[in-house]
Scaffold this motif. Structure first.
Motif, short mmCIF file in Angstrom:
data_model
loop_
_atom_site.label_atom_id
_atom_site.label_comp_id
_atom_site.label_asym_id
_atom_site.label_seq_id
_atom_site.Cartn_x
_atom_site.Cartn_y
_atom_site.Cartn_z
N TRP A 49 0.41 -0.07 9.67
CA TRP A 49 -0.87 0.30 8.93
C TRP A 49 -0.29 1.50 8.10
CZ3 TRP A 49 -5.02 3.02 12.17
CH2 TRP A 49 -6.27 3.15 11.74
N ASP A 65 -1.45 -3.65 6.82
CA ASP A 65 -2.67 -3.13 6.63
C ASP A 65 -2.56 -2.15 5.60
OD1 ASP A 65 -5.28 -2.22 6.56
OD2 ASP A 65 -5.69 -2.44 9.00
N ILE A 87 -3.87 -7.18 5.28
CA ILE A 87 -5.16 -6.90 5.60
C ILE A 87 -5.58 -5.67 4.28
CG2 ILE A 87 -6.83 -5.63 7.21
CD1 ILE A 87 -4.78 -6.75 9.28
N TYR A 89 -7.88 -2.66 3.67
CA TYR A 89 -8.51 -1.56 4.24
C TYR A 89 -9.72 -1.18 3.09
CZ TYR A 89 -10.00 3.27 5.60
OH TYR A 89 -10.97 4.30 5.80
N GLU A 150 -10.10 -4.77 6.71
CA GLU A 150 -10.37 -3.73 7.93
C GLU A 150 -11.65 -2.86 7.33
OE1 GLU A 150 -9.17 0.35 9.79
OE2 GLU A 150 -7.49 -0.79 8.50
#
Length: 268
Positions: A49, A65, A87, A89, A150
Motif C-alpha cells: 500500500w 494499492d 488497486i 485508491y 479502494e
C-alpha cells in the motif's frame, strides 16, 4: 508465507502452466471469483500500500494499492507485466481540494473537515450530484487498467460531517459505489465501516482496514474471510509482535505502515 514452486509430477506441470515467478504464490493464483470474471483477492494475499512518494515497484508481492490520480496507465501496465494486480485508491466520501476535479463539487455537498489537510466530508445523501462525479473517477480507474478500487471515507455517518447522515444513507451510498465499480469490471473493497460489514459483505469483493488490532476490532472482519474475500489490513502504532499472530489466525493480510503511506512496510 510465500509458496515455493514444486518440481515434481503433475503439480509441477500445473504450477508451470500457472506461472511461478515474481509476484506468484498461493495468494497470487486466480480465484474462481465472481461470475462476471472480475478479480477477487483471497484471504492471506500479500500486498503493498503506497499512496505517497516515488512508487517503489520492487516489493515482491502480487497486489499493489496505489493512488488512482497520481499514476498513469503506463504505471499500471508495468505492474501488470510484472505479474501484479493493481488497486486504485480514491476518496469517495470526502472532498479533496488538491484533486483536479475539486472544482466540480458544489459547495452545498462539502461539509466539515475529516482531520486530514485539504479534505472535507461529502453529503452522501446527494447521489444526484455525487453519482456522476464518482462515475467519472471510476471511469478513470478503469481506463488506466486498474483491477480494483479502494474507495476511502466510507463511514461518514459515524463522524461529524456537518450533515445528518444515517446508517441507511451510508448503506445506500456504499452500495452505489460498489455497483459503479462492478459495472466497470473492477473489484471493490469496503474501507473500514466495520459496523456495516454484515450488510455489505455480499456487495464488496474484499475489505481494507486500518488499525483494527489497535482498537480490538479485527474479529469483526471475519465475515469477509469466511466468504473467501481478502482483508487488507494496516496498523500504524503497534509493533508487528503485537498483532501479527492474531492476523495469521484470522487470515488477515497485515502490514505495519507509517501514516504517510510511503513505500516503507513491515509485513506479518
Amino acid at each position: 508465507m510465500r509458496r515455493v514452486c514444486a518440481v515434481a509430477g503433475l503439480l509441477a506441470l500445473v504450477l508451470v502452466l500457472a506461472g511461478c515467478g515474481k509476484g506468484s504464490g498461493a495468494d497470487a493464483r486466480p480465484s474462481p471469483g465472481p461470475s462476471d470474471g472480475r478479480w477477487q483477492p483471497r484471504p492471506g494475499v500479500d500486498w503493498q500500500w503506497q499512496l505517497t512518494g516515488r512508487l517503489d515497484t520492487s516489493v515482491d508481492v502480487p497486489v499493489y494499492d496505489i493512488d488512482g490520480f497520481h499514476h498513469s496507465k503506463e504505471t499500471v501496465d508495468a505492474l501488470h507485466r510484472d505479474g501484479r494486480k493493481v488497486i486504485c485508491y480514491l476518496s469517495t466520501g470526502a472532498w479533496e481540494d488538491f484533486r483536479p476535479d475539486a472544482g466540480d463539487f458544489p459547495e452545498s455537498v462539502i461539509g466539515r473537515g475529516n482531520g486530514w489537510e485539504g479534505e472535507r466530508w461529502l453529503d452522501i445523501r446527494r447521489t444526484d450530484v455525487l453519482e456522476p462525479l464518482m462515475a467519472e473517477r471510476l471511469d478513470m480507474c478503469r481506463d488506466k487498467g486498474f483491477d480494483a478500487v479502494e474507495p476511502d471515507n466510507m463511514d461518514g455517518y459515524r463522524n461529524r460531517t456537518g450533515f445528518p447522515l444515517t446508517a441507511a444513507d451510508q448503506l445506500r451510498y456504499n452500495r452505489l459505489i460498489a455497483r459503479l465499480a462492478h459495472e466497470r469490471g473492477m473489484a471493490v473493497g469496503l474501507k473500514n465501516d466495520l459496523d456495516q460489514i454484515p450488510e455489505l459483505v455480499d456487495d464488496f469483493d474484499f475489505a481494507v482496514n486500518e488499525q483494527c488490532a489497535q482498537y480490538g476490532e479485527c474479529d469483526e472482519l471475519t465475515p469477509f474471510v469466511e466468504a473467501g474475500k481478502a482483508v487488507l489490513h494496516a496498523e500504524y502504532e503497534l509493533p508487528t509482535a503485537r498483532f501479527c499472530a492474531d492476523s495469521r489466525r484470522l487470515k488477515l493480510s497485515s502490514l505495519l505502515k507509517k501514516y504517510e503511506l510511503g513505500s516503507w512496510r513491515q509485513a506479518c
